[in-house]
Design an enzyme around this catalytic site. Structure first.
Site, PDB file in Angstrom:
ATOM      1  N   SER A  82      -3.291   3.113  -1.604  1.00 14.73           N
ATOM      2  CA  SER A  82      -4.583   2.717  -1.040  1.00 14.73           C
ATOM      3  C   SER A  82      -4.481   2.875   0.474  1.00 14.73           C
ATOM      4  O   SER A  82      -3.498   2.428   1.073  1.00 14.73           O
ATOM      5  CB  SER A  82      -4.841   1.254  -1.434  1.00 14.73           C
ATOM      6  N   CYS A 114       0.843  -1.199   0.000  1.00 10.33           N
ATOM      7  CA  CYS A 114       0.000   0.000   0.000  1.00 10.33           C
ATOM      8  C   CYS A 114       0.874   1.243   0.000  1.00 10.33           C
ATOM      9  O   CYS A 114       0.809   2.057  -0.898  1.00 10.33           O
ATOM     10  CB  CYS A 114      -0.934  -0.045   1.193  1.00 10.33           C
ATOM     11  N   ILE A 156     -12.765   5.003   3.906  1.00 10.79           N
ATOM     12  CA  ILE A 156     -13.299   4.479   5.162  1.00 10.79           C
ATOM     13  C   ILE A 156     -14.256   3.351   4.779  1.00 10.79           C
ATOM     14  O   ILE A 156     -15.169   3.568   3.963  1.00 10.79           O
ATOM     15  CB  ILE A 156     -14.047   5.591   5.946  1.00 10.79           C
ATOM     16  N   TYR A 157     -14.039   2.144   5.304  1.00 10.12           N
ATOM     17  CA  TYR A 157     -14.945   1.023   4.995  1.00 10.12           C
ATOM     18  C   TYR A 157     -16.308   1.286   5.620  1.00 10.12           C
ATOM     19  O   TYR A 157     -16.415   1.956   6.661  1.00 10.12           O
ATOM     20  CB  TYR A 157     -14.370  -0.290   5.526  1.00 10.12           C
TER      21      TYR A 157
HETATM   22  N1  LIG Z   1      -8.031  -3.565   5.505  1.00 10.67           N
HETATM   23  C1  LIG Z   1      -6.730  -3.383   5.805  1.00 10.67           C
HETATM   24  N2  LIG Z   1      -6.349  -2.253   6.430  1.00 10.67           N
HETATM   25  C2  LIG Z   1      -5.049  -2.052   6.768  1.00 10.67           C
HETATM   26  O1  LIG Z   1      -4.755  -0.987   7.337  1.00 10.67           O
HETATM   27  C3  LIG Z   1      -4.085  -3.042   6.426  1.00 10.67           C
HETATM   28  C4  LIG Z   1      -4.515  -4.212   5.761  1.00 10.67           C
HETATM   29  N3  LIG Z   1      -5.850  -4.373   5.481  1.00 10.67           N
HETATM   30  N4  LIG Z   1      -3.650  -5.213   5.454  1.00 10.67           N
HETATM   31  C5  LIG Z   1      -2.225  -5.022   5.586  1.00 10.67           C
HETATM   32  C6  LIG Z   1      -1.841  -4.111   6.655  1.00 10.67           C
HETATM   33  C7  LIG Z   1      -1.955  -4.608   8.055  1.00 10.67           C
HETATM   34  N5  LIG Z   1      -2.214  -3.355   8.789  1.00 10.67           N
HETATM   35  C8  LIG Z   1      -2.946  -3.318   9.964  1.00 10.67           C
HETATM   36  C9  LIG Z   1      -3.575  -4.460  10.413  1.00 10.67           C
HETATM   37  C10 LIG Z   1      -4.306  -4.426  11.585  1.00 10.67           C
HETATM   38  C11 LIG Z   1      -4.413  -3.244  12.309  1.00 10.67           C
HETATM   39  C12 LIG Z   1      -5.185  -3.247  13.585  1.00 10.67           C
HETATM   40  O2  LIG Z   1      -5.920  -4.180  13.874  1.00 10.67           O
HETATM   41  N6  LIG Z   1      -5.050  -2.241  14.411  1.00 10.67           N
HETATM   42  C13 LIG Z   1      -5.751  -2.113  15.678  1.00 10.67           C
HETATM   43  C14 LIG Z   1      -5.055  -2.884  16.796  1.00 10.67           C
HETATM   44  C15 LIG Z   1      -3.556  -2.817  16.721  1.00 10.67           C
HETATM   45  C16 LIG Z   1      -2.813  -3.603  17.802  1.00 10.67           C
HETATM   46  O3  LIG Z   1      -3.413  -4.046  18.801  1.00 10.67           O
HETATM   47  O4  LIG Z   1      -1.591  -3.776  17.639  1.00 10.67           O
HETATM   48  C17 LIG Z   1      -5.864  -0.646  16.016  1.00 10.67           C
HETATM   49  O5  LIG Z   1      -6.761  -0.323  16.809  1.00 10.67           O
HETATM   50  O6  LIG Z   1      -5.087   0.159  15.504  1.00 10.67           O
HETATM   51  C18 LIG Z   1      -3.767  -2.093  11.847  1.00 10.67           C
HETATM   52  C19 LIG Z   1      -3.041  -2.137  10.678  1.00 10.67           C
HETATM   53  C20 LIG Z   1      -2.256  -2.245   7.871  1.00 10.67           C
HETATM   54  N7  LIG Z   1      -2.700  -2.917   6.691  1.00 10.67           N
HETATM   55  O1  LIG Z   2       0.083  -0.023   5.270  1.00  7.95           O
HETATM   56  C1  LIG Z   2      -1.072  -0.241   4.878  1.00  7.95           C
HETATM   57  C2  LIG Z   2      -1.447  -1.450   4.328  1.00  7.95           C
HETATM   58  C3  LIG Z   2      -2.737  -1.615   3.924  1.00  7.95           C
HETATM   59  N1  LIG Z   2      -3.633  -0.624   4.037  1.00  7.95           N
HETATM   60  C4  LIG Z   2      -5.027  -0.871   3.597  1.00  7.95           C
HETATM   61  C5  LIG Z   2      -5.563  -0.141   2.415  1.00  7.95           C
HETATM   62  C6  LIG Z   2      -6.676  -1.049   1.934  1.00  7.95           C
HETATM   63  O2  LIG Z   2      -7.844  -0.822   2.736  1.00  7.95           O
HETATM   64  C7  LIG Z   2      -6.140  -2.438   2.246  1.00  7.95           C
HETATM   65  C8  LIG Z   2      -5.449  -3.069   1.065  1.00  7.95           C
HETATM   66  O3  LIG Z   2      -6.392  -3.416   0.119  1.00  7.95           O
HETATM   67  P1  LIG Z   2      -6.137  -3.297  -1.470  1.00  7.95           P
HETATM   68  O4  LIG Z   2      -7.356  -3.976  -2.043  1.00  7.95           O
HETATM   69  O5  LIG Z   2      -4.892  -4.062  -1.772  1.00  7.95           O
HETATM   70  O6  LIG Z   2      -6.046  -1.845  -1.823  1.00  7.95           O
HETATM   71  O7  LIG Z   2      -5.181  -2.237   3.265  1.00  7.95           O
HETATM   72  C9  LIG Z   2      -3.288   0.577   4.607  1.00  7.95           C
HETATM   73  O8  LIG Z   2      -4.095   1.508   4.742  1.00  7.95           O
HETATM   74  N2  LIG Z   2      -2.005   0.739   4.989  1.00  7.95           N
END
Ligand SMILES: Nc1nc(=O)c2c([nH]1)NC[C@@H]1CN(c3ccc(C(=O)N[C@@H](CCC(=O)O)C(=O)O)cc3)CN21
Ligand SMILES: O=c1ccn([C@H]2C[C@H](O)[C@@H](COP(=O)(O)O)O2)c(=O)[nH]1
Length: 283
Positions: A181, A160, A222-223
């Protein structure tokens, strides 16, 4: 912090609903946003209108710099954020290139530290940039890219934040980071911290002064299931003053980052924030 809240509000005011096939959800979307972090002035962009897990965010960027391609390695550093994409997305689980539990495939640092050359072999882009900057060289192409369309079918997700371009003006280092994204409630909360830390760390290990980090977002969304908590809870809160980030000054080289740095080498001082909000995550 204000730039973040302004972007969230702009998405509510001007966003357009867009269907997303990969997640099966709709996103309220704007195109193009530019954020600036004055790293030299110590303006750490940590969101205060909810509890932000900055250690998790820093662990992610460290993992990218180390070239990790496995969610287990990210967990050992201190973040579970890659577990779902590595292990819960059915399309990736069915992909013949997936090497088993926790594999993320060829993405992020696995590309940037080992970028395949068409004529054979590979390039460690990060090492090349560090070596140049240390010598005071900016060839106007000091670009750490994680973007390799020829490898997308071998990865759980396309990167991303896919490009980090470093520039020297005298002995001050600047950074332009580009994100294709952006999941504004979850991802951006982390990505702002990561861009700041990337410039601060790169300046520290190359002996330069940190300048500004310019963070461009292309598709910022924003989803649909995140909309209510953003609109009705987070945006109703007043931000607190920004905290500061301290990085262990003993970190002096890329090798240090690769070998011994942990989350204990980072400290946030003066972080006052509102209660946590659990935003839904889309895999
Ligand atoms: N839909 C989506 N959004 C993202 O931001 C994202 C992805 N997918 N896939 C790849 C990476 C993984 N990232 C992520 C994944 C999970 C959190 C998350 O769950 N955050 C929570 C808890 C964090 C924690 O406890 O460490 C938060 O409240 O920020 C944040 C970024 C960013 N990226
Ligand atoms: O560092 C990151 C990694 C991922 N994301 C978000 C952005 C999108 O919501 C999804 C990735 O979906 P795509 O379909 O591949 O665009 O993860 C982010 O914000 N920051």
């Amino acid at each position: 912090m204000k730039q973040y809240l302004d972007l969230c509000q702009r998405i509510l005011d001007e966003g357009v609903w867009v269907d997303n096939e990969r997640t099966g959800k709709r996103c309220l979307t704007v195109i193009n946003a530019d954020l600036t972090y004055k790293v030299g002035a110590g303006e750490f962009p940590l969101v205060t209108t909810r509890k932000s897990y900055w250690k998790s965010a820093i662990a992610e960027i460290l993992g990218y710099l180390r070239g990790y391609d496995n969610a287990a390695d990210f967990r050992k550093l201190g973040t579970k954020t890659w577990d779902a994409n590595a292990n819960e997305n059915q399309v990736w689980l069915n992909n013949p290139y997936r090497k088993g539990e926790d594999d993320m495939g060829l993405c992020y640092g696995a590309i940037g530290r080992n970028f395949p050359k068409p004529d054979g072999g590979s390039i460690d882009l990060l090492k090349q940039i560090v070596d140049d900057l240390k010598r005071g060289v900016d060839n106007r192409g000091e670009i750490l890219t994680f973007y390799h369309p020829g490898a997308f079918h071998m990865a759980c997700l396309r990167p991303c934040m896919y490009s980090h371009h470093f520039s020297l003006l005298g002995d001050t280092l600047h950074l332009n980071s580009t994100q294709r994204s952006c999941d504004v409630p979850l991802g951006l909360n982390f990505n702002m911290v990561q861009v700041y830390v990337l410039l601060a760390l790169m300046a520290q290990i190359t002996g330069k002064k940190p300048g500004n980090a310019y963070h461009k977002l292309v598709n910022a969304h924003i989803y649909e299931d995140q909309l209510a908590p953003m609109r009705d809870v987070q945006l109703k809160r007043e931000p607190f003053a920004a905290p500061t980030l301290k990085i262990n000054p003993a970190i002096k080289s890329l090798e240090d980052i690769e070998t011994w740095v942990t989350m204990d080498d980072f400290e946030v001082e003066g972080y006052e924030c509102h209660e946590a909000i659990q935003y839904p995550f889309s895999v």
